[in-house]
Design a protein around this motif. Structure first.
Motif, PDB file in Angstrom:
ATOM      1  N   ALA A 181       0.788  -1.329  -0.166  1.00  0.00           N
ATOM      2  CA  ALA A 181       0.039   0.062  -0.085  1.00  0.00           C
ATOM      3  C   ALA A 181       0.795   1.344  -0.025  1.00  0.00           C
ATOM      4  CB  ALA A 181      -0.884   0.082   1.368  1.00  0.00           C
ATOM      5  N   ALA A 182       2.108   1.074   0.681  1.00  0.00           N
ATOM      6  CA  ALA A 182       3.011   2.416   0.828  1.00  0.00           C
ATOM      7  C   ALA A 182       3.320   2.759  -0.964  1.00  0.00           C
ATOM      8  CB  ALA A 182       4.073   1.999   1.448  1.00  0.00           C
TER       9      ALA A 182
ATOM     10  N   SER B 193       1.288   2.661  -3.298  1.00  0.00           N
ATOM     11  CA  SER B 193      -0.009   2.956  -4.284  1.00  0.00           C
ATOM     12  C   SER B 193      -0.101   4.632  -4.204  1.00  0.00           C
ATOM     13  CB  SER B 193      -1.186   2.406  -3.484  1.00  0.00           C
ATOM     14  OG  SER B 193      -2.438   2.783  -3.997  1.00  0.00           O
ATOM     15  N   VAL B 194      -0.340   5.129  -5.292  1.00  0.00           N
ATOM     16  CA  VAL B 194      -0.437   6.412  -5.330  1.00  0.00           C
ATOM     17  C   VAL B 194      -1.969   6.807  -6.009  1.00  0.00           C
ATOM     18  CG1 VAL B 194       0.519   8.628  -6.559  1.00  0.00           C
ATOM     19  CG2 VAL B 194       1.913   6.859  -5.566  1.00  0.00           C
TER      20      VAL B 194
ATOM     21  N   PRO C   5      -2.612   7.120  -1.770  1.00  0.00           N
ATOM     22  CA  PRO C   5      -2.891   6.149  -0.662  1.00  0.00           C
ATOM     23  C   PRO C   5      -4.325   5.394  -0.812  1.00  0.00           C
ATOM     24  CG  PRO C   5      -1.887   7.938   0.186  1.00  0.00           C
ATOM     25  CD  PRO C   5      -2.364   8.430  -1.333  1.00  0.00           C
ATOM     26  N   SER C   6      -4.291   4.327  -0.646  1.00  0.00           N
ATOM     27  CA  SER C   6      -5.288   3.425  -0.669  1.00  0.00           C
ATOM     28  C   SER C   6      -6.025   2.875   0.709  1.00  0.00           C
ATOM     29  CB  SER C   6      -5.155   2.339  -1.633  1.00  0.00           C
ATOM     30  OG  SER C   6      -6.328   1.624  -1.904  1.00  0.00           O
TER      31      SER C   6
ATOM     32  N   PRO D  78      -4.817   2.425  -6.957  1.00  0.00           N
ATOM     33  CA  PRO D  78      -5.341   2.097  -5.423  1.00  0.00           C
ATOM     34  C   PRO D  78      -5.924   0.837  -5.156  1.00  0.00           C
ATOM     35  CG  PRO D  78      -6.060   4.165  -6.151  1.00  0.00           C
ATOM     36  CD  PRO D  78      -5.473   3.362  -7.399  1.00  0.00           C
TER      37      PRO D  78
END
Length: 224
Positions: free
Chosen positions: A147-148, A150-151, A153-154, A164
């Motif tokens: 998740a870090a 993911s752009v 944050p999801s 996400p």
């Protein structure tokens, strides 16, 4: 009265009426996993994670995600999009089964909709301890690493490195690759995880009405 007789009546033909939505018209080759097939499938998915990680390749995080995703789909009898659309917050406690902790209930918010209606919600109770354990490992130890990246944050339970939320095409591709490697036929697809959930619970002696409510079927005939 001259045109219709004694009174006007509705004229109904095949071409101006809706198809009966409850009719079972599925492909007859589709079926559930046997217990041995399902165990082999999950073992192979876990083995791919270990193999990729041991080789020093970065793809082990998505592989771990997909392995846990498949287990969750089976563990709660979920459809493909129901599984994909889960968020981290979509789990809660079941006061009647405290042994499952914070993952005693799965809140499905994107269930299959009736025609013209919004997605149908339902709550699915946890029945197997290993499902909660797999989710706990994923959400606390592994998911934050993916998740870090993911752009933006999801909040999705299954984030992707490029979006996400993981896409349906990615899920299908991973499932097909695992199935092909094991030499399993096309009669087993993602929905077979849901078929297996129903089949295995009934075979284990669970109440058919409970199973029907778990999977969100309006009619018992659908579950049957």
């Amino acid at each position: 009265e001259t045109r219709f007789g004694t009174h006007p009546v509705q004229v109904v033909h095949e071409w101006n009426t809706a198809v009966h939505v409850q009719a079972a018209e599925g492909d007859p080759i589709k079926r559930a996993f046997t217990l041995d097939e399902l165990q082999s499938f999950f073992d192979h998915a876990d083995g791919e994670v270990a193999r990729i990680r041991a080789a020093g390749r970065k793809g082990w995080l998505p592989a771990f995600r997909d392995a846990t995703l498949f287990k969750t789909a089976y563990g709660y009898g979920l459809r493909r999009n129901e599984t994909r659309m889960l968020d981290v917050a979509d789990f809660g406690t079941n006061p009647h089964a405290p042994e499952f902790g914070e993952r005693g209930v799965c809140y499905v918010r994107h269930g299959k909709a009736m025609k013209g209606s919004a997605p149908k919600r339902r709550s699915v109770l946890t029945v197997w301890p290993w499902v909660g354990e797999a989710l706990a490992e994923w959400t606390t130890e592994i998911r934050p690493l993916l998740a870090a990246k993911s752009v933006p944050p999801s909040a999705a339970l299954w984030p992707s490195e490029r979006a996400p939320r993981v896409g349906l095409a990615q899920i299908d591709a991973r499932f097909a690759a695992l199935r092909s490697t094991l030499g399993l036929g096309p009669g087993l697809d993602f929905h077979s995880l849901r078929r297996s959930y129903v089949t295995h619970l009934i075979e284990a002696g669970w109440d058919p009405l409970f199973v029907q409510h778990q999977v969100g079927h309006e009619h018992a005939s659908t579950t049957a």
